[in-house]
Design a protein around this motif. Structure first.
Motif, PDB file in Angstrom:
ATOM      1  N   ILE A 452       0.865  -1.173   0.000  1.00 36.60           N
ATOM      2  CA  ILE A 452       0.000   0.000   0.000  1.00 36.60           C
ATOM      3  C   ILE A 452       0.905   1.227   0.000  1.00 36.60           C
ATOM      4  O   ILE A 452       1.484   1.588   1.027  1.00 36.60           O
ATOM      5  CB  ILE A 452      -0.935   0.016   1.235  1.00 36.60           C
ATOM      6  CG1 ILE A 452      -1.606  -1.362   1.429  1.00 36.60           C
ATOM      7  CG2 ILE A 452      -1.951   1.136   1.104  1.00 36.60           C
ATOM      8  CD1 ILE A 452      -2.404  -1.827   0.234  1.00 36.60           C
ATOM      9  N   ARG A 453       1.059   1.872  -1.179  1.00 33.06           N
ATOM     10  CA  ARG A 453       1.964   3.016  -1.301  1.00 33.06           C
ATOM     11  C   ARG A 453       1.261   4.297  -0.861  1.00 33.06           C
ATOM     12  O   ARG A 453       0.190   4.632  -1.356  1.00 33.06           O
ATOM     13  CB  ARG A 453       2.473   3.142  -2.735  1.00 33.06           C
ATOM     14  CG  ARG A 453       3.410   2.007  -3.146  1.00 33.06           C
ATOM     15  CD  ARG A 453       4.068   2.289  -4.503  1.00 33.06           C
ATOM     16  NE  ARG A 453       5.065   1.275  -4.804  1.00 33.06           N
ATOM     17  CZ  ARG A 453       4.816   0.175  -5.520  1.00 33.06           C
ATOM     18  NH1 ARG A 453       3.611  -0.032  -5.993  1.00 33.06           N
ATOM     19  NH2 ARG A 453       5.779  -0.708  -5.735  1.00 33.06           N
ATOM     20  N   ILE A 454       1.907   5.020   0.040  1.00 32.54           N
ATOM     21  CA  ILE A 454       1.370   6.267   0.567  1.00 32.54           C
ATOM     22  C   ILE A 454       2.030   7.462  -0.130  1.00 32.54           C
ATOM     23  O   ILE A 454       1.359   8.424  -0.500  1.00 32.54           O
ATOM     24  CB  ILE A 454       1.585   6.326   2.095  1.00 32.54           C
ATOM     25  CG1 ILE A 454       0.863   5.130   2.753  1.00 32.54           C
ATOM     26  CG2 ILE A 454       1.085   7.647   2.675  1.00 32.54           C
ATOM     27  CD1 ILE A 454       1.330   4.836   4.152  1.00 32.54           C
ATOM     28  N   GLU A 455       3.337   7.402  -0.307  1.00 29.67           N
ATOM     29  CA  GLU A 455       4.085   8.395  -1.076  1.00 29.67           C
ATOM     30  C   GLU A 455       5.090   7.638  -1.943  1.00 29.67           C
ATOM     31  O   GLU A 455       5.584   6.594  -1.540  1.00 29.67           O
ATOM     32  CB  GLU A 455       4.852   9.368  -0.160  1.00 29.67           C
ATOM     33  CG  GLU A 455       3.986  10.275   0.677  1.00 29.67           C
ATOM     34  CD  GLU A 455       4.829  11.152   1.597  1.00 29.67           C
ATOM     35  OE1 GLU A 455       6.087  11.087   1.500  1.00 29.67           O
ATOM     36  OE2 GLU A 455       4.250  11.889   2.413  1.00 29.67           O
ATOM     37  N   ASP A 456       5.399   8.214  -3.120  1.00 31.53           N
ATOM     38  CA  ASP A 456       6.344   7.527  -3.997  1.00 31.53           C
ATOM     39  C   ASP A 456       7.029   8.523  -4.913  1.00 31.53           C
ATOM     40  O   ASP A 456       6.383   9.408  -5.489  1.00 31.53           O
ATOM     41  CB  ASP A 456       5.611   6.476  -4.829  1.00 31.53           C
ATOM     42  CG  ASP A 456       6.555   5.660  -5.694  1.00 31.53           C
ATOM     43  OD1 ASP A 456       7.445   5.005  -5.130  1.00 31.53           O
ATOM     44  OD2 ASP A 456       6.407   5.682  -6.926  1.00 31.53           O
TER      45      ASP A 456
END
Length: 461
Positions: A452-456
């Motif tokens: 689950i990517r929150i920032e990238d």
């Protein structure tokens, strides 16, 4: 053009890491060699690279390795070489309405760069005059894997009109073509952008308008030019040969003898490789005993051949190919079968490349998975969490900066840190050397869709 899948060199070439990005003949890939070939600023402008979303970070990494800058266009989906070349031509016109474009495939080998550049200079006046120039390669043998071009009347210098294109022949027909002075069709072209687009419009105006619209509506994604998906999808999927070259009266051919190959089979790789006194070629560690004209490529394991002739053996960490040297169609049939039986081995390697580095599965069990992770200097993974697994990171080389919820900690070699299930975390490499670590995952599910990517940093969140 470097957006093709390139499965004809399976198992080294896979769907997500195709042959144009492999180092088959030395330290550089054919993509890198192609860019270096057209790097002389006296003859060439800044290159335009056309690829797809899956390869975009490999393109940037390989550009950086050779110190090259380019405009990178991302195709939303594959539409074959016709729309790809048209998109490049439309984009070139945004720089210069009178642009002359050299369209090259990124997976070809040219052993004599000087001869190739001489052919470019020879064909340039014809391209400037409105001809669509293709490069016809002087045949080295009666090949059955290439199409052929019959040269017509002289236009200027060594540039001829094209009397006709012919498809891939059988051996007897190929021999007659060579005797008659036909040339191999290399699939590389030079033209005024306006001339190519005018000829394309005559046979498929709708596709050209769709491609032009996709360039006009293109967005930016990091350093990429992202062609508009809805517009690009309206273009017909077709090769540039069928779309334009076999229909236009403006087609011309310049003959070249430059040690060219499209590297379309393992047999072609063998032909281009250094060999021992018995005709055996090896990339990696191989031993030959009473064996002749064999080709071995191995990532890690030693390959030993005894009492065999004309074999290809390719060993990667998750697949081994044993094949006859000359049956490229047999490998094509095999890969088609594998896509039904074991699709993963046609799509990806155990070592998976990411924009920040790579990871490789080392061991798998019902409740655990072990990975080897490499992070490039300055690279960092997304800020993320997992619902079904915890992770334990052990640094074996370099220095890691690790975020776990509110904690930010520096982890050195021979140190470790634990990431509980559900914790928001990030891994980055603040150092000057590669960061290498072993990741031990424990839990009930280890799929990539549990990230689950929150920032990238790479626009994947």
């Amino acid at each position: 053009m470097c957006g093709g899948a390139g499965t004809r060199l399976w198992p080294a070439s896979r769907e997500v890491h195709p042959k144009q990005f492999l180092s088959l003949f030395g330290a550089r890939s054919t993509f890198q060699d192609t860019l270096i070939r057209v790097s002389n600023p006296a003859l060439f402008e800044r290159p335009i690279v056309i690829t797809n979303n899956a390869y975009r970070f490999m393109v940037l990494e390989q550009l950086a390795e050779i110190g090259c800058e380019a405009d990178v266009l991302l195709e939303p989906m594959r539409r074959d070489s016709g729309p790809a070349i048209a998109a490049g031509a439309v984009f070139a016109q945004t720089r210069d309405k009178e642009a002359v474009v050299l369209a090259l495939a990124a997976d070809h080998v040219v052993r004599d760069n000087a001869a190739f550049l001489a052919a470019c200079r020879e064909g340039l006046p014809a391209a400037e005059a409105g001809h669509i120039v293709t490069f016809g390669v002087q045949p080295e043998r009666p090949a059955t894997e290439y199409g052929y071009i019959s040269p017509g009347e002289i236009i200027s210098g060594q540039v001829h009109s094209v009397a006709k294109f012919v498809e891939k022949p059988d051996p007897a027909t190929a021999a007659s073509y060579v005797e008659a002075g036909y040339l191999w069709n290399s699939g590389n072209f030079m033209f005024r952008a306006a001339a190519l687009l005018d000829e394309y419009r005559k046979v498929d105006r709708g596709s050209v308008e769709a491609i032009a619209d996709s360039v006009a509506k293109a967005g930016s994604d990091l350093s990429f030019v992202k062609l508009d998906a809805d517009a690009f999808a309206s273009a017909k999927s077709i090769s540039i040969d069928y779309a334009v070259m076999e229909k236009t009266p403006r087609c011309a051919v310049v003959q070249v003898a430059c040690g060219w190959s499209d590297v379309g089979s393992w047999h072609a790789v063998w032909e281009l490789s250094d060999k021992d006194g018995e005709g055996n070629a090896a990339r990696g560690t191989a031993v030959f005993e009473d064996s002749r004209n064999c080709n071995v490529a191995t990532d890690r394991a030693l390959v030993a051949l005894e009492g065999v002739d004309d074999l290809v053996v390719v060993a990667t960490q998750d697949a081994v190919l044993v094949s006859g040297q000359k049956d490229a169609n047999g490998l094509k049939r095999l890969v088609a079968t594998l896509k039904n039986v074991a699709p993963q081995v046609t799509e990806d390697h155990i070592k998976v490349h990411r924009p920040w580095g790579s990871y490789q599965s080392v061991d798998n069990g019902e409740r655990h998975q072990v990975k080897r992770i490499i992070v490039k200097p300055g690279g960092r993974l997304s800020l993320q969490k997992h619902h079904h697994r915890s992770e334990h990171w052990i640094v074996v080389r370099g220095t890691a900066q690790v975020t776990v919820n509110e904690l930010v900690k520096t982890v050195h070699e021979n140190e470790s840190i634990y990431i509980p299930i559900g914790a928001v975390h990030r891994l980055e490499n603040p150092g000057k050397i590669q960061l290498e670590l072993i990741e031990v995952q424990t839990g009930s599910y280890f799929g990539e869709d549990d990230i689950i990517r929150i920032e990238d940093d790479y626009s994947r969140s």
